[in-house]
Design a protein around this motif. Sequence first.
Motif, short mmCIF file in Angstrom:
data_model
loop_
_atom_site.label_atom_id
_atom_site.label_comp_id
_atom_site.label_asym_id
_atom_site.label_seq_id
_atom_site.Cartn_x
_atom_site.Cartn_y
_atom_site.Cartn_z
N ASP A 80 29.48 -10.38 4.19
CA ASP A 80 28.39 -11.34 4.31
C ASP A 80 28.70 -12.56 3.45
OD1 ASP A 80 26.98 -9.67 5.98
OD2 ASP A 80 25.88 -8.70 4.35
N PRO A 81 28.08 -13.72 3.75
CA PRO A 81 28.35 -14.94 2.97
C PRO A 81 28.15 -14.77 1.47
CG PRO A 81 27.13 -15.49 4.96
CD PRO A 81 27.19 -13.99 4.90
N GLU A 82 27.15 -13.98 1.05
CA GLU A 82 26.89 -13.82 -0.38
C GLU A 82 28.09 -13.16 -1.08
OE1 GLU A 82 24.92 -12.79 2.00
OE2 GLU A 82 23.17 -14.13 1.86
N ILE A 83 28.68 -12.15 -0.44
CA ILE A 83 29.84 -11.46 -1.02
C ILE A 83 31.06 -12.38 -0.98
CG2 ILE A 83 31.33 -9.44 -0.88
CD1 ILE A 83 28.45 -8.83 -1.65
N VAL A 84 31.21 -13.13 0.10
CA VAL A 84 32.33 -14.07 0.20
C VAL A 84 32.30 -15.05 -0.98
CG1 VAL A 84 33.34 -15.94 1.56
CG2 VAL A 84 32.50 -13.89 2.70
N ALA A 85 31.10 -15.56 -1.31
CA ALA A 85 30.98 -16.52 -2.40
C ALA A 85 31.41 -15.90 -3.73
CB ALA A 85 29.53 -17.02 -2.50
N VAL A 86 31.05 -14.64 -3.96
CA VAL A 86 31.43 -13.95 -5.20
C VAL A 86 32.94 -13.82 -5.29
CG1 VAL A 86 31.32 -11.76 -6.46
CG2 VAL A 86 29.25 -12.69 -5.42
N VAL A 87 33.58 -13.38 -4.20
CA VAL A 87 35.03 -13.18 -4.22
C VAL A 87 35.75 -14.53 -4.36
CG1 VAL A 87 37.00 -12.25 -2.95
CG2 VAL A 87 34.79 -11.07 -2.85
N GLN A 88 35.23 -15.58 -3.71
CA GLN A 88 35.82 -16.92 -3.86
C GLN A 88 35.85 -17.33 -5.32
OE1 GLN A 88 34.41 -18.99 0.40
NE2 GLN A 88 33.42 -19.51 -1.51
N ASN A 89 34.74 -17.14 -6.00
CA ASN A 89 34.66 -17.52 -7.41
C ASN A 89 35.63 -16.71 -8.26
OD1 ASN A 89 32.60 -19.65 -7.96
ND2 ASN A 89 31.33 -18.25 -6.77
N ASP A 90 35.74 -15.42 -7.96
CA ASP A 90 36.69 -14.58 -8.70
C ASP A 90 38.13 -15.06 -8.45
OD1 ASP A 90 34.69 -13.07 -9.77
OD2 ASP A 90 34.91 -11.38 -8.38
N ALA A 91 38.40 -15.55 -7.25
CA ALA A 91 39.74 -16.05 -6.95
C ALA A 91 40.07 -17.27 -7.81
CB ALA A 91 39.84 -16.43 -5.46
N ILE A 92 39.07 -18.15 -7.98
CA ILE A 92 39.28 -19.34 -8.82
C ILE A 92 39.57 -18.92 -10.26
CG2 ILE A 92 38.23 -21.45 -9.67
CD1 ILE A 92 38.89 -21.46 -6.68
N GLU A 93 38.78 -17.98 -10.78
CA GLU A 93 38.89 -17.59 -12.18
C GLU A 93 40.12 -16.73 -12.45
OE1 GLU A 93 36.99 -18.75 -14.56
OE2 GLU A 93 35.90 -19.93 -13.06
N ARG A 94 40.41 -15.77 -11.58
CA ARG A 94 41.47 -14.80 -11.85
C ARG A 94 42.86 -15.30 -11.47
NH1 ARG A 94 40.03 -9.03 -11.75
NH2 ARG A 94 37.81 -8.79 -12.13
N LYS A 95 42.94 -16.13 -10.44
CA LYS A 95 44.25 -16.49 -9.90
C LYS A 95 44.63 -17.95 -10.15
CE LYS A 95 45.34 -12.48 -8.22
NZ LYS A 95 46.50 -11.72 -8.73
N GLY A 96 43.82 -18.68 -10.92
CA GLY A 96 44.17 -20.05 -11.23
C GLY A 96 44.27 -20.93 -10.00
N LEU A 97 43.34 -20.75 -9.07
CA LEU A 97 43.43 -21.47 -7.80
C LEU A 97 42.62 -22.76 -7.77
CD1 LEU A 97 43.17 -18.47 -5.34
CD2 LEU A 97 45.20 -19.54 -6.30
N ARG A 98 42.23 -23.26 -8.95
CA ARG A 98 41.38 -24.45 -8.98
C ARG A 98 42.01 -25.61 -8.23
NH1 ARG A 98 38.26 -26.61 -14.29
NH2 ARG A 98 37.29 -24.60 -13.92
N PRO A 112 29.84 -22.33 1.54
CA PRO A 112 29.11 -23.17 0.56
C PRO A 112 28.63 -22.33 -0.62
CG PRO A 112 28.40 -23.69 2.79
CD PRO A 112 29.29 -22.47 2.89
N ASP A 113 28.89 -22.80 -1.83
CA ASP A 113 28.56 -22.04 -3.03
C ASP A 113 28.35 -23.02 -4.18
OD1 ASP A 113 28.67 -19.42 -4.70
OD2 ASP A 113 30.16 -20.73 -5.64
N LEU A 114 27.31 -22.79 -4.98
CA LEU A 114 26.97 -23.70 -6.07
C LEU A 114 28.06 -23.79 -7.13
CD1 LEU A 114 23.15 -23.06 -6.58
CD2 LEU A 114 24.22 -25.26 -6.13
N ASN A 115 28.65 -22.65 -7.48
CA ASN A 115 29.67 -22.66 -8.53
C ASN A 115 30.89 -23.47 -8.10
OD1 ASN A 115 28.21 -21.11 -10.34
ND2 ASN A 115 28.99 -19.19 -9.53
N LEU A 116 31.34 -23.24 -6.87
CA LEU A 116 32.50 -23.99 -6.38
C LEU A 116 32.17 -25.47 -6.23
CD1 LEU A 116 34.11 -21.63 -3.72
CD2 LEU A 116 34.63 -21.86 -6.13
N ALA A 117 30.95 -25.76 -5.78
CA ALA A 117 30.54 -27.15 -5.63
C ALA A 117 30.50 -27.85 -6.99
CB ALA A 117 29.18 -27.23 -4.94
N SER A 118 30.02 -27.15 -8.01
CA SER A 118 30.00 -27.72 -9.36
C SER A 118 31.41 -27.99 -9.85
CB SER A 118 29.28 -26.77 -10.32
OG SER A 118 27.94 -26.57 -9.93
N THR A 119 32.34 -27.06 -9.56
CA THR A 119 33.74 -27.26 -9.94
C THR A 119 34.31 -28.49 -9.25
OG1 THR A 119 34.07 -24.88 -10.26
CG2 THR A 119 36.04 -26.23 -9.94
#
Length: 398
Positions: A80-98, A112-119
């Motif tokens: 679901d989109p909510e889980i996708v957003a969580v995994v996306q954020n973990d990808a940014i933090e864990r794998k240096g994908l910024r 669409p996700d607030l954390n990624l949008a803020s980044t």
Amino acid sequence: MTQQEQLARWRLILGAESQPDFTGMGAAPLSQEELLLDGALAAIYGGPGESFGPAGQGGGRGPSAPHISKWLGDLRSLFDPEIVAVVQNDAIERKGLRQLLLEPELLEGLEPDLNLASTLLMLKDQIPKKSKEAARNFIRKLVEQINRLLEEDMHRAVTAALNRRAHSPLPSAAAIDFAYTIRRNLHNYRPELGTIVPERVWFFDRSSRTNHWHIILDIDQSGSMGTSIFYSSVMACILASMTAVRTHVVAFDTQIMDLTPLCVDPVDLLFGFQMGGGTDIARSIAYCQGLVEEPSKTIFFLISDLEEGGNRAGLLRRLEELKGSGVTVVVLLAIADRGKPYYDAQTAQRIAGMDIPCFACAPDRLPELLERVLKKQDLTVFTANDTGKVPAPAPDRK
């Protein structure tokens, strides 16, 4: 759940390296969908599954971006989109994908996700030209979601709060008071026509509705304020579109920017913020004091985590001066993605002790808050259970 399903679930939890053990226990091979799930999660959470290469690799150059685009597609098909957003954020933090956020192909596939949008907003000056439109589209998708949450209720709240009983003798189709006109002409109902034929039409007094209230949003743009900035910006643009109120938007860190001209488009407004840097709240309040023309018709919202890097005593004094002049003052504390408030507790308690409402408002209650403020009603309905209301300090006991 069958034994085979339980074994498959534990195999997915423990990772591919545990496969020989599960085979020895008689576990059936994973299905194609389970293998897809295993690979998608292993890429972020470890194991010998897919990976994106070394952290920070190449800013999206080479094969990494297509690989990640496929991975994002797999995620969207599995969760679901909510889980996708969580995994996306973990990808940014864990794998240096910024840096890979700056690839247009990747941005188009992100949920669409607030954390990624803020980044993205924090990185906006680093976004290459080829990705700028994709970045704006990503931000716009999130803005549209927030707008659907707030717009209708925000309009209703302002309409309900203002005095619409005053009427004008000057005719204007846009200013017809339909409800009042119908009530006054019910005796003129014509059965043969199936309608009311009014003897007189009442019009709202447009002068009493236009710029009736002045709302000032003073928004902290330090790096921790991403979620609050998004909701504040959408709220500001909705208010700016209404003739019944006049809206000012001020952003601050150690510098002050008047972003009011950008309120036509919430995406333009969001890209006007310069997220990061220090904080001088007292200086910004002083600037906003200069915008006040009619204190009794002015509402001042300070939106901040209250982490003052300037003059804390000056911050408290400025708020007290605004309140003493007749301005309605409300302090909205910063909120995180899940609505959890965070703020400097000592400063918040001092403000609450000055009888200034100081709390973190859940985003979906912003219209209700605005209506109550416009009507000058008590705000204690925003209880600690759902808004993180700050209690006033206990009196000194000697």
